[in-house]
Motif scaffolding. Structure first.
Motif, mmCIF file in Angstrom:
data_model
loop_
_atom_site.group_PDB
_atom_site.id
_atom_site.type_symbol
_atom_site.label_atom_id
_atom_site.label_comp_id
_atom_site.label_asym_id
_atom_site.label_seq_id
_atom_site.Cartn_x
_atom_site.Cartn_y
_atom_site.Cartn_z
ATOM 1 N N PRO A 329 10.538 30.228 12.640
ATOM 2 C CA PRO A 329 10.836 28.790 12.737
ATOM 3 C C PRO A 329 10.335 28.232 14.065
ATOM 4 O O PRO A 329 10.507 28.851 15.113
ATOM 5 N N ARG A 330 9.678 27.082 14.028
ATOM 6 C CA ARG A 330 9.160 26.354 15.185
ATOM 7 C C ARG A 330 7.966 27.046 15.855
ATOM 8 O O ARG A 330 7.512 26.615 16.918
ATOM 9 N N HIS A 331 7.446 28.116 15.256
ATOM 10 C CA HIS A 331 6.256 28.779 15.821
ATOM 11 C C HIS A 331 5.094 27.794 15.901
ATOM 12 O O HIS A 331 4.388 27.713 16.918
ATOM 13 N N THR A 332 4.877 27.035 14.825
ATOM 14 C CA THR A 332 3.757 26.092 14.784
ATOM 15 C C THR A 332 3.931 24.986 15.818
ATOM 16 O O THR A 332 2.962 24.560 16.455
ATOM 17 N N ALA A 333 5.157 24.525 16.010
ATOM 18 C CA ALA A 333 5.410 23.478 17.004
ATOM 19 C C ALA A 333 5.125 23.986 18.409
ATOM 20 O O ALA A 333 4.561 23.262 19.242
ATOM 21 N N VAL A 334 5.505 25.231 18.685
ATOM 22 C CA VAL A 334 5.233 25.814 20.000
ATOM 23 C C VAL A 334 3.721 25.950 20.196
ATOM 24 O O VAL A 334 3.181 25.644 21.280
ATOM 25 N N ALA A 355 3.525 21.327 11.732
ATOM 26 C CA ALA A 355 4.905 21.650 12.132
ATOM 27 C C ALA A 355 5.887 20.631 11.584
ATOM 28 O O ALA A 355 7.023 20.972 11.226
ATOM 29 N N ALA A 356 5.480 19.359 11.526
ATOM 30 C CA ALA A 356 6.364 18.315 10.993
ATOM 31 C C ALA A 356 6.763 18.620 9.551
ATOM 32 O O ALA A 356 7.906 18.382 9.141
ATOM 33 N N GLY A 357 5.805 19.149 8.796
ATOM 34 C CA GLY A 357 6.099 19.489 7.412
ATOM 35 C C GLY A 357 7.063 20.644 7.263
ATOM 36 O O GLY A 357 7.670 20.829 6.199
ATOM 37 N N ALA A 363 15.173 14.339 12.222
ATOM 38 C CA ALA A 363 14.894 13.928 13.600
ATOM 39 C C ALA A 363 13.730 14.732 14.181
ATOM 40 O O ALA A 363 12.843 14.173 14.844
ATOM 41 N N GLU A 364 13.722 16.037 13.937
ATOM 42 C CA GLU A 364 12.640 16.879 14.467
ATOM 43 C C GLU A 364 11.324 16.559 13.766
ATOM 44 O O GLU A 364 10.264 16.547 14.390
ATOM 45 N N ARG A 365 11.409 16.312 12.455
ATOM 46 C CA ARG A 365 10.185 15.964 11.721
ATOM 47 C C ARG A 365 9.562 14.681 12.261
ATOM 48 O O ARG A 365 8.348 14.602 12.487
#
Length: 381
Positions: A329-334, A355-357, A363-365
């Motif tokens: 989780p959140r790997h792509t955002a990092v 990552a948004a998807g 809120a995070e999206r």
């Protein structure tokens, strides 16, 4: 009527009944009956010993129910054991109730719900609203949990680590409905810390206080997320930070490091920095190394990659990230953040959109979508 007093007394009264031999579900029913009676009687005549009054009334209600249930005749001998009315015992069994509600036989979601119901004193409706599920669904979950622990002996030492994980789950739910679960988790952890001398209990309390201190600055007026680096530090609660740091220092001085103390140390370093640019990222990486050694958690290593990127540059962070599976989780955002730091805006924009998807909440999206839009606007300009 002092509702706060009733709520604070409920767990210890429930624990006393269970200690005397009542099964959990029957004990809770009896305590609820006693609370209803207190609401009716106390406004005109509050007893000098409220806890003793509740114990006496609840125990009598339990015995009445036991006598009326012919299927439970084997427990009739409990009727001869009714203690004489008088002051409640000074020993507080609430700590054992924490352990019972966090029993390993329960799923994490059931343990959380039962803890909030039995120790926190929340209603089933409040818990259901906090977790965004129908009240009937939550009632079934709590009922199953009570049946599960009804066969558990109440004289065995509990697992502190399990209790702490349950409280941490409660804290991370934050705020929903009319219940502030983060504040409730802090209240329950304070209560636990008062009853047990354990450095990890102190570590969790410090961690909660340090994180909660930043709460007001985490969202903009429109409800959008504000990243840590962009937060107005003048809105942080300095009193909560000071208390958290003091509690953490006392815990660390005992030289029995645990994961919550290590997490709190990282939070304290963020809180101590006057600006984002002055954050001691080198020391944060060292604490993540300690934390990774304690937990071997891939999520910890993901957060460590961000810290490495701040301490040693984005390419070092990307190298650390490459050692981890991209299914985290959140790997792509990092990855998006580190590529942006490295100047690769096109890759970063693509990764932010991806990552948004995958974002776990709205809120995070929205935040990640705005980041992608921001970079795409720069690329077009």
């Amino acid at each position: 009527m002092n509702e706060a007093l009733l709520r604070s007394l409920t767990p210890s009264v429930l624990a006393i009944l269970v200690r005397r031999g009542a099964d959990f579900a029957a004990a809770e029913d009896a305590v609820q009956d006693a609370l209803v009676e207190a609401v009716r009687v106390w406004p005109a005549d509050q007893p000098r010993d409220p806890k003793g009054w509740l114990v006496t009334v609840a125990w009598r209600r339990f015995l009445d129910a036991t006598r009326a249930d012919t299927a439970r005749r084997r427990r009739e001998d409990l009727a001869d054991e009714e203690p004489a009315p008088g002051p409640a015992p000074a020993v507080d069994d609430t700590l054992q109730l924490y352990f019972l509600c966090s029993h390993p036989s329960l799923t994490p979601s059931s343990a959380v719900a039962l803890t909030l119901r039995a120790v926190g004193g929340l209603t089933t409706r409040q818990i259901a609203e906090a977790y965004l599920v129908p009240e009937a669904t939550m009632a079934q979950r709590i009922s199953r949990a009570k049946r599960t622990v009804s066969t558990v002996r109440f004289d065995q030492p509990g697992d502190v680590a399990t209790v702490l994980r349950v409280l941490y789950l409660v804290f991370n739910e934050g705020y929903s409905g009319d219940v502030d679960l983060a504040a409730e988790a802090i209240r329950l952890t304070r209560q636990l810390a008062a009853g047990i001398d354990h450095p990890e209990v102190a570590g969790l309390l410090a961690l909660m206080l340090l994180h909660h201190a930043r709460r007001a600055a985490r969202t903009a007026p429109d409800g959008s997320l504000v990243p840590l680096a962009e937060q107005d530090r003048g809105r942080w609660d300095t009193g909560a930070i000071a208390e958290g740091v003091e509690i953490l220092q006392r815990a660390l001085a005992r030289d029995r490091l645990g994961e919550f103390q290590a997490q709190a140390a990282i939070a304290a370093l963020h809180a101590d920095a006057p600006t984002a640019e002055e954050t001691d990222w080198v020391q944060i990486v060292e604490w993540y190394d300690e934390l990774a050694g304690l937990t071997d958690s891939p999520v910890v290593r993901l957060n460590r990659a961000v810290a490495v990127g701040e301490a040693d540059g984005p390419r070092a962070g990307l190298a650390a990230l490459a050692e981890l599976t991209d299914s985290l989780p959140r790997h792509t955002a990092v990855a998006a953040y580190l590529h942006e730091r490295d100047g690769d805006l096109e890759t970063a924009a693509h990764l932010y959109a991806e990552a948004a998807g995958k974002a776990p909440n709205l809120a995070e999206r929205d935040h990640l979508t705005r980041q992608a839009a921001r970079l795409n606007a720069r690329l077009r300009g």
